[in-house]
Design a protein around this motif. Structure first.
Motif, short mmCIF file in Angstrom:
data_model
loop_
_atom_site.label_atom_id
_atom_site.label_comp_id
_atom_site.label_asym_id
_atom_site.label_seq_id
_atom_site.Cartn_x
_atom_site.Cartn_y
_atom_site.Cartn_z
N ARG A 184 36.90 25.32 50.19
CA ARG A 184 37.07 26.76 49.94
C ARG A 184 38.31 27.02 49.08
O ARG A 184 38.86 28.11 49.07
N GLU A 235 35.53 30.23 45.63
CA GLU A 235 34.08 30.04 45.82
C GLU A 235 33.49 29.08 44.81
O GLU A 235 32.27 28.94 44.71
N ARG A 238 31.26 26.09 46.23
CA ARG A 238 29.98 26.61 46.71
C ARG A 238 29.06 26.94 45.53
O ARG A 238 27.86 26.64 45.54
#
Length: 385
Positions: A184, A235, A238
């Motif tokens: 993250r 982000e 991801r």
């Protein structure tokens, strides 16, 4: 789309295949051996693909693209790979590089970077892996430090970047939140080839796909304007993995294209080659090999096409199907091309025939965009959730 339609390409898809195959056989295939032998970028293929809008067919119409769906894009990549795997990385990597922008960037960023790619004025590459962060992408150390004026300064490197040096734009993942939890702490940025402090390593000397340059991206106090951030801070990883859910399907398409090229050549050869007074194709042992090659190739093609349909719809199970399509198709491509070399015997082992190149090219499909061992980890995680 009904379940039945998953297994049927439309008339438009088949017309597209015919059009791409015509371009490939006339303008790309004749240069494939020289591109491989000379380890040079396939400029003839780039011109041919750009002239026919096959270089980045996935870009939506609102950004000057043709808006091809995921299956149509796979068909383009498959048909190019059938004659030249190196050249198929032009549309494949344009999708890989732009996909984070399409998925998460502001409209302003999309308007700035997608139209030049759609018009064939620029190519777009993708920077995720590092020398010590290949399968372990969360272990990256490339950093982007925000400055008082809102810009970011990048330092570090990226490894094994396809079409590096040829592409104008790069989606680059870098650590922006060093104190955040692992996974993250990464953000995505667009880097331009002309950015100060951004250079390239020497081209890698590779087994296959020699016409597609693979180089390091090197960042030495490379300053990036803050408005080049793609998506939200933290982000990036991801987004990178979500991108791969979609683009692993295109590597599956590349793999089946390579395998189809090898099977097609093998069929022609065994019908012409004579031993013991008859065509090699008349021997049952050879026929069994051909049947197995074709059977596995068709199974791989159906899995890739189903995954492409899921990519287009954004289905919840895309992660499993994208990994499965890439993994299975790559394994099949390696098997089919190896058998093709065997069918040609001593000739198959020489550069006089294309199957040895196809065998070398096929190997990378088991490695990049996540090794096939990692694909099995991804699939197992999805099954066990």
């Amino acid at each position: 789309m009904s379940d039945v339609e998953l297994f049927r390409t439309t008339e438009d898809h088949e017309a597209l295949r015919e059009a791409v195959r015509e371009v490939c056989e006339a303008k790309i295939g004749p240069h494939a051996a020289a591109v491989d032998e000379q380890s040079r970028f396939p400029s003839e293929a780039l011109r041919a693909l750009t002239a026919t809008d096959f270089h980045a067919p996935h870009i939506p119409e609102e950004y000057d693209g043709v808006g091809a769906d995921a299956l149509a894009t796979c068909i383009v990549i498959e048909e190019v790979a059938r004659v030249c795997a190196s050249s198929s990385l032009i549309p494949a990597v344009n999708k890989l590089g732009t996909m984070p922008v399409i998925l998460a960037a502001s409209d302003e960023l999309k308007q700035r970077y997608l139209p030049p790619v759609a018009r064939g004025e620029a190519m777009f590459s993708y920077g995720l892996s590092e020398a010590n962060a290949g399968s372990d992408t969360a272990g990256m150390t490339c950093k982007a430090v925000e400055q008082p004026d809102g810009s970011f300064v990048l330092n570090g490197q990226k490894s094994w970047i396809t079409n590096a040096g040829e592409s104008e734009f790069y989606t680059v993942m870098a650590v922006t939140e060093p104190d955040a939890p692992r996974g993250r702490n990464v953000s995505a940025f667009v880097v331009e080839r002309s950015d100060e402090g951004f250079t390239f390593g020497a081209p890698e000397k590779k087994m296959g796909i020699k016409g597609s340059p693979t180089r390091e991206l090197l960042f030495d106090d490379c300053r990036i304007p803050g408005d080049r951030l793609v998506g939200e801070r933290g982000e990036g990883l991801r987004l990178a993995l979500h991108t791969l859910d979609h683009t692993r399907v295109t590597i599956g398409a590349q793999a089946i294209g390579i395998a189809q090229g090898a099977l097609d050549f093998s069929l022609g050869y065994v019908k012409e080659r004579r031993q013991f007074g008859k065509a090699v194709a008349d021997f049952q042992g050879v026929q069994f090999m051909l049947a197995d090659m074709a059977m596995k190739l068709e199974a791989a093609r159906q899995l890739v096409y189903v995954a492409a349909a899921k990519s287009e719809r954004g289905d919840a199970d895309l992660t499993f199907f994208g990994a499965a399509a890439k993994c299975y198709a790559a394994d099949v491509a390696m098997e089919v091309t190896t058998d093709a070399v065997q069918l040609l015997g001593g000739y198959g082992y020489t550069k006089d025939f294309p199957v040895e190149r196809m065998m070398r090219d096929a190997k990378i499909t088991q490695i990049y965009e996540g090794t096939n061992q990692i694909q099995r980890v991804v699939m197992a995680r999805q099954l066990l959730r």
